[in-house]
Design a protein around this motif. Structure first.
Motif, PDB file in Angstrom:
ATOM      1  N   GLY A 139       0.816  -1.209   0.000  1.00 22.87           N
ATOM      2  CA  GLY A 139       0.000   0.000   0.000  1.00 22.87           C
ATOM      3  C   GLY A 139       0.847   1.255   0.000  1.00 22.87           C
ATOM      4  N   GLU A 140       1.957   1.226   0.745  1.00 22.17           N
ATOM      5  CA  GLU A 140       2.831   2.396   0.788  1.00 22.17           C
ATOM      6  C   GLU A 140       3.482   2.648  -0.559  1.00 22.17           C
ATOM      7  OE1 GLU A 140       6.280   4.383   3.583  1.00 22.17           O
ATOM      8  OE2 GLU A 140       5.321   2.505   4.168  1.00 22.17           O
ATOM      9  N   GLN A 141       3.862   1.582  -1.250  1.00 21.67           N
ATOM     10  CA  GLN A 141       4.465   1.732  -2.567  1.00 21.67           C
ATOM     11  C   GLN A 141       3.478   2.341  -3.558  1.00 21.67           C
ATOM     12  OE1 GLN A 141       5.706  -1.928  -4.531  1.00 21.67           O
ATOM     13  NE2 GLN A 141       7.390  -0.863  -5.528  1.00 21.67           N
ATOM     14  N   ARG A 142       2.228   1.875  -3.512  1.00 25.56           N
ATOM     15  CA  ARG A 142       1.216   2.425  -4.411  1.00 25.56           C
ATOM     16  C   ARG A 142       0.903   3.871  -4.036  1.00 25.56           C
ATOM     17  NH1 ARG A 142      -4.382  -0.440  -6.453  1.00 25.56           N
ATOM     18  NH2 ARG A 142      -5.458   1.444  -7.134  1.00 25.56           N
ATOM     19  N   ALA A 143       0.820   4.170  -2.742  1.00 25.15           N
ATOM     20  CA  ALA A 143       0.551   5.543  -2.308  1.00 25.15           C
ATOM     21  C   ALA A 143       1.680   6.477  -2.728  1.00 25.15           C
ATOM     22  CB  ALA A 143       0.365   5.579  -0.794  1.00 25.15           C
ATOM     23  N   ALA A 144       2.924   6.021  -2.569  1.00 24.71           N
ATOM     24  CA  ALA A 144       4.065   6.854  -2.950  1.00 24.71           C
ATOM     25  C   ALA A 144       4.047   7.160  -4.443  1.00 24.71           C
ATOM     26  CB  ALA A 144       5.371   6.159  -2.564  1.00 24.71           C
ATOM     27  N   ALA A 145       3.599   6.202  -5.246  1.00 22.88           N
ATOM     28  CA  ALA A 145       3.547   6.416  -6.693  1.00 22.88           C
ATOM     29  C   ALA A 145       2.546   7.508  -7.060  1.00 22.88           C
ATOM     30  CB  ALA A 145       3.192   5.110  -7.402  1.00 22.88           C
ATOM     31  N   ILE A 146       1.377   7.517  -6.439  1.00 23.46           N
ATOM     32  CA  ILE A 146       0.385   8.534  -6.768  1.00 23.46           C
ATOM     33  C   ILE A 146       0.757   9.871  -6.145  1.00 23.46           C
ATOM     34  CG2 ILE A 146      -1.198   8.020  -4.865  1.00 23.46           C
ATOM     35  CD1 ILE A 146      -2.174   8.932  -8.492  1.00 23.46           C
ATOM     36  N   ILE A 147       1.379   9.858  -4.948  1.00 16.72           N
ATOM     37  CA  ILE A 147       1.886  11.093  -4.343  1.00 16.72           C
ATOM     38  C   ILE A 147       2.955  11.706  -5.245  1.00 16.72           C
ATOM     39  CG2 ILE A 147       3.336  11.953  -2.461  1.00 16.72           C
ATOM     40  CD1 ILE A 147       0.624  11.696  -1.398  1.00 16.72           C
ATOM     41  N   ARG A 148       3.818  10.860  -5.792  1.00 25.04           N
ATOM     42  CA  ARG A 148       4.857  11.332  -6.721  1.00 25.04           C
ATOM     43  C   ARG A 148       4.227  12.047  -7.904  1.00 25.04           C
ATOM     44  NH1 ARG A 148       9.799  10.602  -9.158  1.00 25.04           N
ATOM     45  NH2 ARG A 148       9.796  10.034 -11.361  1.00 25.04           N
ATOM     46  N   ARG A 149       3.193  11.451  -8.486  1.00 25.29           N
ATOM     47  CA  ARG A 149       2.502  12.074  -9.620  1.00 25.29           C
ATOM     48  C   ARG A 149       1.950  13.439  -9.226  1.00 25.29           C
ATOM     49  NH1 ARG A 149      -0.102   9.693 -13.814  1.00 25.29           N
ATOM     50  NH2 ARG A 149       0.928   7.819 -14.603  1.00 25.29           N
ATOM     51  N   HIS A 150       1.242  13.473  -8.103  1.00 29.40           N
ATOM     52  CA  HIS A 150       0.581  14.702  -7.664  1.00 29.40           C
ATOM     53  C   HIS A 150       1.599  15.825  -7.453  1.00 29.40           C
ATOM     54  CE1 HIS A 150      -2.746  16.854  -5.560  1.00 29.40           C
ATOM     55  NE2 HIS A 150      -1.726  17.420  -4.936  1.00 29.40           N
ATOM     56  N   ARG A 151       2.673  15.523  -6.769  1.00 24.87           N
ATOM     57  CA  ARG A 151       3.626  16.582  -6.410  1.00 24.87           C
ATOM     58  C   ARG A 151       4.499  17.014  -7.578  1.00 24.87           C
ATOM     59  NH1 ARG A 151       4.794  14.305  -0.248  1.00 24.87           N
ATOM     60  NH2 ARG A 151       2.681  14.812   0.482  1.00 24.87           N
ATOM     61  N   LEU A 152       4.798  16.091  -8.478  1.00 18.47           N
ATOM     62  CA  LEU A 152       5.513  16.496  -9.689  1.00 18.47           C
ATOM     63  C   LEU A 152       4.635  17.417 -10.539  1.00 18.47           C
ATOM     64  CD1 LEU A 152       7.458  13.316 -10.886  1.00 18.47           C
ATOM     65  CD2 LEU A 152       8.437  15.551 -10.298  1.00 18.47           C
ATOM     66  N   ILE A 153       3.352  17.096 -10.632  1.00 12.90           N
ATOM     67  CA  ILE A 153       2.441  17.942 -11.403  1.00 12.90           C
ATOM     68  C   ILE A 153       2.328  19.326 -10.763  1.00 12.90           C
ATOM     69  CG2 ILE A 153       0.027  18.244 -12.089  1.00 12.90           C
ATOM     70  CD1 ILE A 153      -0.052  15.135 -12.399  1.00 12.90           C
ATOM     71  N   GLU A 154       2.209  19.380  -9.431  1.00  8.53           N
ATOM     72  CA  GLU A 154       2.154  20.679  -8.762  1.00  8.53           C
ATOM     73  C   GLU A 154       3.406  21.505  -9.068  1.00  8.53           C
ATOM     74  OE1 GLU A 154      -0.662  20.183  -4.844  1.00  8.53           O
ATOM     75  OE2 GLU A 154       1.499  20.019  -4.563  1.00  8.53           O
TER      76      GLU A 154
END
Length: 211
Positions: A67-82
């Protein structure tokens, strides 16, 4: 399978323990997501069945390694886009969250890699939150919440919470930026470049400094 609903749950659980150690409870999760507690309980049970979270009845919720790996992947997307929206399109830091919420589910992995490369592989987003790398690893230094920092504490502003856009605008108007060297003068003010800066209400609970 990709699911925006699941990703939102995992992001919220992940984010809750980034800047403090208490695990999130189902009631806190419901409040964060704006959902009925019964709906959250049902989804947490589904996430547990998929091996994404660990949870016992009436207890807090935590991410499993998967779950942490999947969460980190979507957090990565969100923050790179920001970061991309601020640097390339002139968005202010209080405007990017909602745009990133939409785009994080729409862009391809190829485009995300291109954005990361163009930005020079940034480690932090405009608010100071760490951007996980492609392996899900994050790099953070020791921190202290401004509200818990003693008078006289000197450090850099590491992070300003993006939870409240109005507060972000007020903090920016006061002259507080991520990376600024500051000294705590009291619970409601900082010294920045030899100037005493009064903080808006609520700022002490939304600003983190280097420890």
């Amino acid at each position: 399978m990709p699911s925006p609903a699941i990703d939102d749950y995992l992001k919220t659980i992940y984010h809750h323990t980034e800047w403090q150690t208490d695990r999130i409870t189902p009631s806190q999760l419901a409040a964060e997501l704006g959902l009925a507690p019964s709906s959250v309980t049902e989804m947490v049970q589904k996430l547990a069945a998929q091996g994404l979270v660990s949870h016992r009845p009436y207890g807090p919720v935590s991410l499993t390694p998967e779950g942490e790996q999947r969460a980190a992947a979507i957090i990565r997307r969100h923050r790179l886009i920001e970061t991309w929206l601020v640097r390339e399109f002139g968005y202010s830091w209080d405007e990017v969250h909602d745009e990133a919420e939409v785009l994080e589910h729409a862009i391809s992995d190829r485009l995300l890699e291109g954005i990361d490369d163009r930005l020079g592989r940034p480690r932090f987003d405009p608010h100071g939150d760490a951007i996980p790398d492609a392996a899900g690893t994050v790099h953070r230094e020791a921190f202290v919440l401004l509200a818990a920092a003693p008078t006289g504490h000197a450090g850099r502003v590491l992070r300003v919470s993006d939870r409240d856009p109005e507060l972000l605008r007020a903090v920016e108007a006061a002259g507080v930026e991520v990376g600024a060297e500051v000294t705590v003068t009291d619970a409601a003010s900082l010294r920045i470049a030899d100037l005493d800066v009064a903080l808006p209400a609520g700022a002490a609970e939304a600003i983190w400094l280097s420890a």
